[in-house]
Scaffold this motif. Structure first.
Motif, short mmCIF file in Angstrom:
data_model
loop_
_atom_site.label_atom_id
_atom_site.label_comp_id
_atom_site.label_asym_id
_atom_site.label_seq_id
_atom_site.Cartn_x
_atom_site.Cartn_y
_atom_site.Cartn_z
N SER A 98 15.22 65.10 -45.07
CA SER A 98 15.16 63.91 -44.22
C SER A 98 14.26 62.90 -44.93
O SER A 98 13.66 63.20 -45.97
CB SER A 98 14.56 64.28 -42.86
N ALA A 99 14.12 61.72 -44.34
CA ALA A 99 13.19 60.73 -44.90
C ALA A 99 11.77 61.29 -44.91
O ALA A 99 11.02 61.11 -45.88
CB ALA A 99 13.26 59.44 -44.10
N GLU A 100 11.41 62.02 -43.85
CA GLU A 100 10.09 62.64 -43.80
C GLU A 100 9.95 63.72 -44.87
O GLU A 100 8.88 63.89 -45.47
CB GLU A 100 9.84 63.23 -42.42
N GLY A 101 11.03 64.45 -45.10
CA GLY A 101 11.03 65.47 -46.14
C GLY A 101 10.85 64.87 -47.53
O GLY A 101 10.15 65.42 -48.38
N GLU A 102 11.50 63.74 -47.76
CA GLU A 102 11.34 63.04 -49.05
C GLU A 102 9.88 62.63 -49.25
O GLU A 102 9.33 62.80 -50.34
CB GLU A 102 12.24 61.80 -49.10
N ALA A 103 9.27 62.10 -48.19
CA ALA A 103 7.86 61.71 -48.28
C ALA A 103 6.97 62.93 -48.53
O ALA A 103 6.04 62.88 -49.35
CB ALA A 103 7.43 60.99 -47.01
N LYS A 104 7.26 64.03 -47.86
CA LYS A 104 6.48 65.26 -48.03
C LYS A 104 6.61 65.78 -49.46
O LYS A 104 5.66 66.30 -50.03
CB LYS A 104 6.95 66.31 -47.03
N MET A 105 7.80 65.60 -50.06
CA MET A 105 8.01 66.09 -51.42
C MET A 105 7.15 65.35 -52.44
O MET A 105 6.85 65.90 -53.49
CB MET A 105 9.48 66.00 -51.80
N THR A 106 6.75 64.15 -52.15
CA THR A 106 5.83 63.43 -53.04
C THR A 106 4.52 64.20 -53.13
O THR A 106 4.00 64.44 -54.23
CB THR A 106 5.58 61.99 -52.52
N VAL A 107 4.02 64.63 -52.00
CA VAL A 107 2.78 65.40 -51.94
C VAL A 107 2.99 66.79 -52.52
O VAL A 107 2.20 67.27 -53.34
CB VAL A 107 2.26 65.48 -50.49
N PRO A 121 15.32 81.31 -39.26
CA PRO A 121 14.02 80.81 -38.79
C PRO A 121 13.32 79.89 -39.79
O PRO A 121 12.65 78.93 -39.40
CB PRO A 121 13.20 82.09 -38.54
N LEU A 122 13.52 80.15 -41.09
CA LEU A 122 12.91 79.30 -42.11
C LEU A 122 13.45 77.87 -41.99
O LEU A 122 12.69 76.90 -41.94
CB LEU A 122 13.20 79.88 -43.49
N LEU A 123 14.76 77.74 -41.93
CA LEU A 123 15.36 76.40 -41.81
C LEU A 123 15.03 75.77 -40.46
O LEU A 123 14.84 74.54 -40.38
CB LEU A 123 16.87 76.47 -42.03
N ASN A 124 14.94 76.58 -39.42
CA ASN A 124 14.57 76.04 -38.10
C ASN A 124 13.17 75.45 -38.13
O ASN A 124 12.92 74.39 -37.54
CB ASN A 124 14.67 77.11 -37.02
N ARG A 125 12.23 76.13 -38.83
CA ARG A 125 10.87 75.59 -38.95
C ARG A 125 10.87 74.25 -39.70
O ARG A 125 10.21 73.29 -39.28
CB ARG A 125 9.96 76.58 -39.69
N LEU A 126 11.63 74.19 -40.80
CA LEU A 126 11.69 72.95 -41.58
C LEU A 126 12.36 71.83 -40.79
O LEU A 126 11.94 70.67 -40.86
CB LEU A 126 12.42 73.19 -42.90
N GLU A 127 13.38 72.19 -40.02
CA GLU A 127 14.07 71.18 -39.21
C GLU A 127 13.18 70.71 -38.06
O GLU A 127 13.10 69.51 -37.78
CB GLU A 127 15.38 71.77 -38.69
N SER A 128 12.48 71.64 -37.43
CA SER A 128 11.56 71.27 -36.33
C SER A 128 10.43 70.37 -36.83
O SER A 128 9.95 69.51 -36.09
CB SER A 128 10.96 72.52 -35.69
N ALA A 129 10.02 70.58 -38.06
CA ALA A 129 8.98 69.75 -38.66
C ALA A 129 9.51 68.39 -39.10
O ALA A 129 8.76 67.54 -39.55
CB ALA A 129 8.34 70.47 -39.85
N GLY A 130 10.83 68.20 -39.00
CA GLY A 130 11.44 66.93 -39.38
C GLY A 130 11.64 66.76 -40.87
O GLY A 130 11.86 65.65 -41.35
N LEU A 131 11.57 67.86 -41.64
CA LEU A 131 11.64 67.76 -43.10
C LEU A 131 13.06 67.89 -43.65
O LEU A 131 13.32 67.44 -44.77
CB LEU A 131 10.74 68.82 -43.74
N ILE A 132 13.94 68.51 -42.88
CA ILE A 132 15.33 68.66 -43.33
C ILE A 132 16.27 68.26 -42.20
O ILE A 132 15.87 68.16 -41.03
CB ILE A 132 15.66 70.11 -43.78
N ARG A 133 17.51 68.06 -42.57
CA ARG A 133 18.57 67.85 -41.60
C ARG A 133 19.83 68.46 -42.18
O ARG A 133 19.91 68.75 -43.36
CB ARG A 133 18.76 66.38 -41.26
#
Length: 116
Positions: A74-83, A48-60
């Motif tokens: 993901s590209a969105e995850g990379e951007a989120k990691m800046t924050v 479920p943890l990975l499913n949440r991150l994948e649904s949020a578009g942060l991982i693939r």
């Protein structure tokens, strides 16, 4: 960890989710099983943890070989990691500021020795 959780809340992330993102940042070779083992997360909780991150578009997931898949940002995850990185740095700086100045030079090496 409550303080860090409060900092991450506006980003819609839990501390454990942020830990996964930090762990996989810059990596393309970690499987869900390896991540769970390193972070001491039970397999039943990883799904479920990975499913949440994948649904949020942060991982693939990305194939490693014929049967294994890596969990990558993901590209969105990379951007989120800046924050997230800035928030973690802010949290760590706040912790360090609570330590009397005369002890700071000794604290980090001691913590690093324990961590290894």
């Amino acid at each position: 960890m409550g303080e860090l959780g409060n900092l991450l809340e506006p980003e819609n992330l839990r501390v454990t989710e942020a830990a996964v993102l930090v762990m996989i940042q810059g990596r393309s070779d970690l499987t869900a099983s390896q991540i769970g083992k390193a972070l001491d997360i039970q397999r039943a909780n990883m799904v479920p943890l990975l499913n949440r991150l994948e649904s949020a578009g942060l991982i693939r997931r990305q194939p490693i070989d014929g049967k294994s898949q890596a969990v990558v940002l993901s590209a969105e995850g990379e951007a989120k990691m800046t924050v997230v990185g800035a928030l973690i740095q802010q949290f760590e700086q706040g912790l360090l500021e609570r330590v009397p100045p005369e002890h700071r030079d000794h604290l980090l090496p001691a913590l690093n020795a324990i961590w290894k």
